[in-house]
Write an enzyme that holds these catalytic residues in place. Sequence first.
Site, PDB file in Angstrom:
ATOM      1  N   GLY A 235      39.784  41.148  37.964  1.00 56.18           N
ATOM      2  CA  GLY A 235      39.625  40.556  36.651  1.00 56.18           C
ATOM      3  C   GLY A 235      38.162  40.369  36.339  1.00 56.18           C
ATOM      4  O   GLY A 235      37.315  40.507  37.206  1.00 56.18           O
ATOM      5  N   PRO A 237      34.486  38.758  35.430  1.00 55.00           N
ATOM      6  CA  PRO A 237      33.773  37.694  36.112  1.00 55.00           C
ATOM      7  C   PRO A 237      33.992  36.329  35.450  1.00 55.00           C
ATOM      8  O   PRO A 237      34.219  36.263  34.247  1.00 55.00           O
ATOM      9  CB  PRO A 237      32.305  38.120  36.006  1.00 55.00           C
ATOM     10  N   GLY A 238      33.944  35.308  36.260  1.00 50.48           N
ATOM     11  CA  GLY A 238      34.041  33.958  35.727  1.00 50.48           C
ATOM     12  C   GLY A 238      35.441  33.517  35.383  1.00 50.48           C
ATOM     13  O   GLY A 238      35.641  32.473  34.769  1.00 50.48           O
ATOM     14  N   GLY A 240      37.832  32.907  37.578  1.00 54.31           N
ATOM     15  CA  GLY A 240      38.441  32.059  38.595  1.00 54.31           C
ATOM     16  C   GLY A 240      38.897  32.764  39.858  1.00 54.31           C
ATOM     17  O   GLY A 240      39.709  32.214  40.598  1.00 54.31           O
ATOM     18  N   LYS A 241      38.390  33.943  40.156  1.00 52.96           N
ATOM     19  CA  LYS A 241      38.830  34.634  41.376  1.00 52.96           C
ATOM     20  C   LYS A 241      38.382  33.863  42.616  1.00 52.96           C
ATOM     21  O   LYS A 241      39.192  33.579  43.501  1.00 52.96           O
ATOM     22  CB  LYS A 241      38.268  36.064  41.404  1.00 52.96           C
ATOM     23  N   THR A 242      37.096  33.515  42.648  1.00 52.75           N
ATOM     24  CA  THR A 242      36.594  32.740  43.775  1.00 52.75           C
ATOM     25  C   THR A 242      37.296  31.391  43.844  1.00 52.75           C
ATOM     26  O   THR A 242      37.706  30.932  44.910  1.00 52.75           O
ATOM     27  CB  THR A 242      35.079  32.515  43.624  1.00 52.75           C
ATOM     28  N   GLU A 459      47.023  46.674  19.059  1.00 47.64           N
ATOM     29  CA  GLU A 459      48.021  46.340  20.077  1.00 47.64           C
ATOM     30  C   GLU A 459      49.402  46.193  19.455  1.00 47.64           C
ATOM     31  O   GLU A 459      50.408  46.600  20.032  1.00 47.64           O
ATOM     32  CB  GLU A 459      47.629  45.052  20.814  1.00 47.64           C
ATOM     33  N   HIS A 462      51.038  49.524  19.183  1.00 46.57           N
ATOM     34  CA  HIS A 462      51.705  49.959  20.418  1.00 46.57           C
ATOM     35  C   HIS A 462      53.091  49.330  20.515  1.00 46.57           C
ATOM     36  O   HIS A 462      54.077  50.006  20.814  1.00 46.57           O
ATOM     37  CB  HIS A 462      50.900  49.505  21.644  1.00 46.57           C
ATOM     38  N   ASP A 533      43.694  54.854  25.737  1.00 47.07           N
ATOM     39  CA  ASP A 533      44.968  55.358  25.209  1.00 47.07           C
ATOM     40  C   ASP A 533      44.977  56.877  25.198  1.00 47.07           C
ATOM     41  O   ASP A 533      45.949  57.516  25.606  1.00 47.07           O
ATOM     42  CB  ASP A 533      45.179  54.870  23.771  1.00 47.07           C
TER      43      ASP A 533
HETATM   44  P1  ADP Z   1      34.929  34.692  39.511  1.00 48.62           P
HETATM   45  O1  ADP Z   1      35.009  34.583  40.992  1.00 48.62           O
HETATM   46  O2  ADP Z   1      36.184  35.251  38.894  1.00 48.62           O
HETATM   47  O3  ADP Z   1      33.719  35.372  38.983  1.00 48.62           O
HETATM   48  P2  ADP Z   1      34.721  31.850  39.703  1.00 48.62           P
HETATM   49  O4  ADP Z   1      35.949  31.567  40.461  1.00 48.62           O
HETATM   50  O5  ADP Z   1      33.457  31.841  40.457  1.00 48.62           O
HETATM   51  O6  ADP Z   1      34.849  33.219  38.917  1.00 48.62           O
HETATM   52  O7  ADP Z   1      34.647  30.839  38.477  1.00 48.62           O
HETATM   53  C1  ADP Z   1      33.494  30.128  38.179  1.00 48.62           C
HETATM   54  C2  ADP Z   1      33.809  28.747  37.693  1.00 48.62           C
HETATM   55  O8  ADP Z   1      34.452  28.797  36.437  1.00 48.62           O
HETATM   56  C3  ADP Z   1      34.752  27.996  38.581  1.00 48.62           C
HETATM   57  O9  ADP Z   1      34.091  27.373  39.630  1.00 48.62           O
HETATM   58  C4  ADP Z   1      35.388  27.001  37.618  1.00 48.62           C
HETATM   59  O10 ADP Z   1      34.564  25.878  37.434  1.00 48.62           O
HETATM   60  C5  ADP Z   1      35.420  27.772  36.341  1.00 48.62           C
HETATM   61  N1  ADP Z   1      36.735  28.397  36.126  1.00 48.62           N
HETATM   62  C6  ADP Z   1      36.974  29.724  36.026  1.00 48.62           C
HETATM   63  N2  ADP Z   1      38.279  29.955  35.840  1.00 48.62           N
HETATM   64  C7  ADP Z   1      38.893  28.759  35.839  1.00 48.62           C
HETATM   65  C8  ADP Z   1      40.258  28.340  35.705  1.00 48.62           C
HETATM   66  N3  ADP Z   1      41.244  29.215  35.527  1.00 48.62           N
HETATM   67  N4  ADP Z   1      40.511  27.023  35.760  1.00 48.62           N
HETATM   68  C9  ADP Z   1      39.528  26.141  35.946  1.00 48.62           C
HETATM   69  N5  ADP Z   1      38.234  26.459  36.086  1.00 48.62           N
HETATM   70  C10 ADP Z   1      37.908  27.746  36.025  1.00 48.62           C
HETATM   71 ZN    ZN Z   2      45.577  50.817  22.904  1.00 48.64          ZN
END
Ligand code: ADP
Ligand code: ZN
Length: 666
Positions: A235, A237-238, A240-242, A459, A462, A533
């Site tokens: 997904g 960046p940012g 919530g993967k980490t 969308e 589709h 597409d």
């Molecule tokens: P990624 O690893 O996808 O780049 P991070 O997990 O490092 O993103 O997310 C960075 C910060 O953004 C997290 O520490 C959190 O504070 C916030 N954040 C991102 N997604 C969420 C979520 N679904 N719920 C709550 N906080 C989130």
């Molecule tokens: Zn499309």
Amino acid sequence: MTEPAANAPSKDRPPKADRATPASERTARRPARALAASLLVLLALYGGALWVLRPASPGQRVSLDAVLQGAVERRVVTARLLDEDSRVTGRLVLQIGAPPIRFYAAYPHSDAATNDLVRTLFAGGAKINVDSQPVKKLVRFVAQFLLPLVILANLFALLFFFLTRSGGGGASGLRAFGRIGDKRVARSPAALTFANVAAADEAVVELAEVRDYLADPSAFQAMGVLPPKGILLQGPPGCGKTLLARAVAGEAQASFFSVSGSEFVESLVGVGAARVRDLFAQARSAAPAILFIDELDGVGRQRGAGLGGGHDEREQTLNELLVQLDGFSPSEGVVVMGATNRPDILDPALLRPGRFDRQITVERPDVAGRLDILRLHARGKPLADPERDLGEIAASTPGFSGADLANVLNEAGLLAVRERSRSIVRSHLDEAVERVTSGPKRKASVLSAKDRKRIAFHEGGHAVVAAALGKAGALDKLSIVSRGRGLGHLAMLGDDTVLPTRDDMLASVAVAMAGIAAEELVFGQPSAGAEADLARATELARDMAGRFGMSAGVGRVRVLHDTRQVFLGRDYLLTKEVSQPTLEHLDDAVRRILDDQEQVAREVLVDNKGLLKALAESLVRQETLKGDDLRRALADVVPAPLPAPPRNGSTPATRPARARRATAKE
Ligand code: ADP
Ligand code: ZN
């Protein structure tokens, strides 16, 4: 506006590495300290040697000529030749009648000069002795040859140490350079739980199993089932993967190791592979543990693709990663989680069973998700009117990731502090959104109202065509929030047909072409958002005509390989076995299938224009429509006429009148 504040990290963002220095890191630093200390001692010695070597200078300095003159005039009383210093010292009478004074003079370091001096002095009746200064000789030798060598060696050792920045006991020699120092592997007392994650319910459900396994690996063994081993979070960046990976570790009270894929790839061949080995060893010894590899694409990029050959070092590292993934047994209590925003460029070998075989997609949050995330991060912050403000902020921030939203609240808090306000009010929030959006990179990922509308129609197109072609049951989720880099997406439930018929495939092409058709119908022209597409539609059409014998123009003959089976060389075409005219027929057939199905899509959309408009409007409002809601919105769709079989050869289009009507701007 003051810039520095804009980059202030979110307060809730956990530090990637621990503050406290663990014991192992301290031992890892020891050789560096020893090297630095010995370097200081050596430099001190060198300084001392220089001090010892300074030439003697007793009494008054006179010129060599004065000494020679004095000798001739018998005024030199005593003379002492210092061989190392090339100086002569002694006592001489400066003026007749005066008492002798102590003097020194330098003479050239040559045998002729020395002989000359000695002879003259001797002739003048001075008492002469020669000091060869053996101690100084030795010190000079040490200072000029030995010390510089040792100091250089020491410097190099230090440099090497810092360049590789590896820990490891100094005694174990080269092996130590393959170690991942604890500084790079952040191991944290994961204190986060699923409660810290909002708007990612599906991912949380899937990850609950990992938590259960880590909390009690034996339960899985008792059942004889294979536990999860490698999980790929994908997904933007940012999103919530980490955070999710840490939350799993926190829930299961497992150790958490985090490392970035790019850190494996160093210029020294073999170092990356050694690091991988070391990392897995560390995780195993700390089981139960989660080993989180961020930016997996940094190391796991497809091998052997593209020109110029692969990057040897990275391939070695990737191979080692594969070996390690295969090598540990499911009972060890280690789960590897990888994160990437480019799953498409990963090496297919990474995704095979037993490796990163589970993939969890985290998406940018939709409006409801954004509200949840805002609420979560607003906890403990004094908002003046949380319910109304957060709802409106959520509605006005399409395209924001979780990290962006966390940042908005943080920024707003900073602004409130600066204004000495008691609470965070709407103006702070608006300004914070403004700040987070500024900057060219951010702007690109935030959707404008115009784009939202276009994507909604695209969308929606589709979905309407899929429903009109009888696939309403398979529609799962329709969203204008993009999954990766592109537009929004339409998710369909997995089709269990193993053998899609010609009509099934034609319908799929029509659905794929529906996005661009809808854009043309509503806005009069297509946009750059249709590439994926077209790629999909083209691939389907090529398969139909080139592999399955479904087009009369090419006939019942296979002229193409299965793309999915071709990894090396990417030789799609059976060129050697296919004649030029056949290839031209293939091109024609593919184009015809695409044109015809775009036509079908267009007709369906014209017939369902009202429905499309309503659907697009609710998409703009809600951003996502799921399951039953989606099917309900499409219940009244006017079904498409049965798809016509693909035309062969050069038959002209069958429905020119309607085609013209469909493309007209409305
Ligand atoms: P990624 O690893 O996808 O780049 P991070 O997990 O490092 O993103 O997310 C960075 C910060 O953004 C997290 O520490 C959190 O504070 C916030 N954040 C991102 N997604 C969420 C979520 N679904 N719920 C709550 N906080 C989130
Ligand atoms: Zn499309």
